[in-house]
Write an enzyme that holds these catalytic residues in place. Structure first.
Site, PDB file in Angstrom:
ATOM      1  CB  SER A   1     -19.070 -22.081 -42.331  1.00 26.19           C
ATOM      2  OG  SER A   1     -20.186 -22.912 -42.135  1.00 26.19           O
TER       3      SER A   1
ATOM      4  CE  LYS B   1     -21.886 -32.610 -42.756  1.00 29.30           C
ATOM      5  NZ  LYS B   1     -22.256 -33.007 -44.089  1.00 29.30           N
TER       6      LYS B   1
ATOM      7  CG  ASN C   1     -23.150 -23.397 -32.424  1.00 27.99           C
ATOM      8  OD1 ASN C   1     -22.227 -23.622 -31.632  1.00 27.99           O
ATOM      9  ND2 ASN C   1     -22.949 -22.826 -33.593  1.00 27.99           N
TER      10      ASN C   1
ATOM     11  CG  HIS D   1     -16.608 -25.570 -33.085  1.00 30.74           C
ATOM     12  ND1 HIS D   1     -17.451 -25.114 -32.096  1.00 30.74           N
ATOM     13  CD2 HIS D   1     -16.992 -24.935 -34.236  1.00 30.74           C
ATOM     14  CE1 HIS D   1     -18.302 -24.257 -32.621  1.00 30.74           C
ATOM     15  NE2 HIS D   1     -18.055 -24.125 -33.914  1.00 30.74           N
TER      16      HIS D   1
ATOM     17  CB  CYS E   1     -16.815 -21.187 -32.356  1.00 30.72           C
ATOM     18  SG  CYS E   1     -18.365 -20.685 -33.089  1.00 30.72           S
TER      19      CYS E   1
ATOM     20  CB  THR F   1     -27.139 -24.824 -36.381  1.00 34.99           C
ATOM     21  OG1 THR F   1     -27.036 -23.605 -37.139  1.00 34.99           O
ATOM     22  CG2 THR F   1     -27.344 -25.972 -37.334  1.00 34.99           C
TER      23      THR F   1
ATOM     24  CD  GLU G   1     -19.163 -16.566 -32.370  1.00 32.82           C
ATOM     25  OE1 GLU G   1     -18.636 -17.666 -32.205  1.00 32.82           O
ATOM     26  OE2 GLU G   1     -19.502 -16.118 -33.473  1.00 32.82           O
TER      27      GLU G   1
ATOM     28  CB  SER H   1     -16.501 -18.690 -38.833  1.00 38.73           C
ATOM     29  OG  SER H   1     -17.145 -19.925 -38.989  1.00 38.73           O
TER      30      SER H   1
END
Ligand code: COA
Length: 390
Positions: A201, A242, A277, A233, A111, A152, A79, A310
């Site tokens: 996001s 999370k 990232n 991811h 991603c 990030t 991307e 995203s």
């Protein structure tokens, strides 16, 4: 017939900053980055490193043990492409001196795109088991100096040779997919940095995970307990934690302790924590981190993969680790490579970050830094010049 990963390798910038420097500059406790988002170091590519050199460096080692004459497809997932028209894959194809009877193209969906590359390659290789696909995911994550997303950022590439002679992971047939048109992260053509609604996001990531999982489990008949490890991811490593906790809860595993759930993902996080990232590449760097850092022999174990891009698209799919996979990995070289990187100051990182190429025609040479076997040497007549340093 099994279709999967025959060879895999990753590469990242030779330079990084410790997020303690960023915390100091912002006057916040570094524990916010180290523990709050779970990131310690962030790759900082110099001006002569871009998604092409990252990709070529990752792929060069991945194809060493492969019959490259059989590679008839190169898929370049990114991307942060370097051209609005020409595929970045063609530059890499040239640098690696691959054969001319080859289709080369670029895929984009934030991603997620490398997962699309896998999903399209599996049926293709089932039909043509004598061929091989080189799938490369390469990205430089840029949110901007001073932005909430800055800690990030990161940069890196993964190259995978996919074939009907897999050595490392064989993919299962079923997947679950989810798409919704949302603006959680995007980068208009006129911008070098992404725009992001960070908290939104995270919400969309979790929603896409649950929706993809639902379809995956209906289609495959597989449940949470069928998986030994999970690769997510990883925009930042706490996101993987999370996600995993949400999925376990949704799958009715309230009885699982936090410690047990962490044991299902912890090995996937090590490389990401010290690279940052890498957008399309991040989940596969997580896979390498798992395979190269696990104390156990993972042969025969099933891994769940969740890819999120995203905008947004999510896909949950799975695969089985193959016996003897360790022989096809290079954990010592990767540890040495990561340990031998050069730490730079926050000032130097800002200098790298803000370096820009003049848009006017004429010769432009990029300053020389350490970029592995390939470097982006400059631009002449609006054409990018790459050097192989072999
Ligand atoms: N010590 C330990 N933890 C701390 C802390 C400290 N001193 N200070 C804050 N934290 C914790 C917060 O409690 C929070 O934890 P939680 O997520 O469990 O609630 C975490 O650190 C992040 O803090 P927060 O203030 O919410 O972060 P932020 O506003 O700086 O933004 C992101 C975080 C991830 C939203 C931001 O970095 C971003 O936009 N990133 C890019 C987008 C992205 O990666 N999206 C992911 C889906 S693709």
């Amino acid at each position: 017939m099994k279709i999967g990963i025959e060879a895999i390798n990753f590469y990242t910038s030779h330079y990084y900053i410790d997020l303690k420097c960023l915390a100091e500059d912002r006057n916040v406790p570094f524990s916010k980055f180290y523990h709050g988002i779970g990131q310690e170091k962030m790759a900082a590519p110099p001006p002569d490193e871009d998604v092409i050199t990252l990709a070529a460096n990752a792929a060069f080692a991945a194809i060493q043990s492969v019959d490259t004459k059989k590679i008839d497809t190169v898929i370049f997932a990114t991307e942060s492409g370097i051209d609005q028209s020409k595929s970045g894959g063609i530059y890499v194809h040239h640098l690696l001196q691959l054969g001319k009877n080859c289709r080369v193209f670029e895929v984009k969906q934030a991603c997620y795109s490398a997962a699309a590359g896998i999903q399209l390659s599996v049926p293709y290789l089932t039909l043509y088991p004598d061929r091989k696909v080189l799938l490369i995911a390469s990205d430089i994550a840029r949110y901007g100096i001073g932005s909430a997303g800055e800690p990030t950022q990161g940069a890196g590439a993964v190259a995978m040779v996919l074939s009907a002679q897999p050595n490392i992971v064989a993919f299962d047939k079923d997947s679950g997919i989810f798409t919704e048109d949302v603006m959680d992260f995007w980068r208009p053509n006129y911008r070098d940095e992404a725009l992001v609604d960070g908290k939104f996001s995270i919400k969309m990531y979790i929603k896409a995970l649950i929706e993809s999982w639902q379809q995956f489990s209906e289609r495959s008949g597989r449940g949470f307990a069928d998986f030994y490890r999970f690769c997510y991811h990883l925009p930042f490593s706490r996101m993987g934690e999370k996600a995993h906790i949400h999925l376990a809860k949704y799958a009715g595993k309230e009885e699982y302790s936090n410690e047990f759930m962490m044991s299902q993902i912890i090995d996937t996080l090590y490389y990401n924590k010290i690279i940052g990232n890498t957008y399309a590449a991040s989940m596969y760097i997580g896979l390498l981190s798992l395979l190269e850092n696990s104390d156990e022999d993972l042969a025969g174990k099933r891994i769940g993969f969740f890819s999120y891009g995203s905008g947004c698209v999510g896909e949950f799919f799975s695969g089985e680790v193959l016996p003897g996979y360790q022989k096809f990995l290079a954990p010592e070289q990767h540890t040495k490579f990561l340990n031998n990187r050069t730490e730079i100051s926050y000032e130097k990182y800002k200098e790298f970050f803000t370096y820009s190429i003049p848009e006017v025609d004429g010769d432009h040479r990029t300053p020389k830094n350490e970029t592995g076997l390939f470097r982006f040497a400059g631009i002449s007549e609006h054409k990018r010049i790459y050097q192989g340093l072999l």
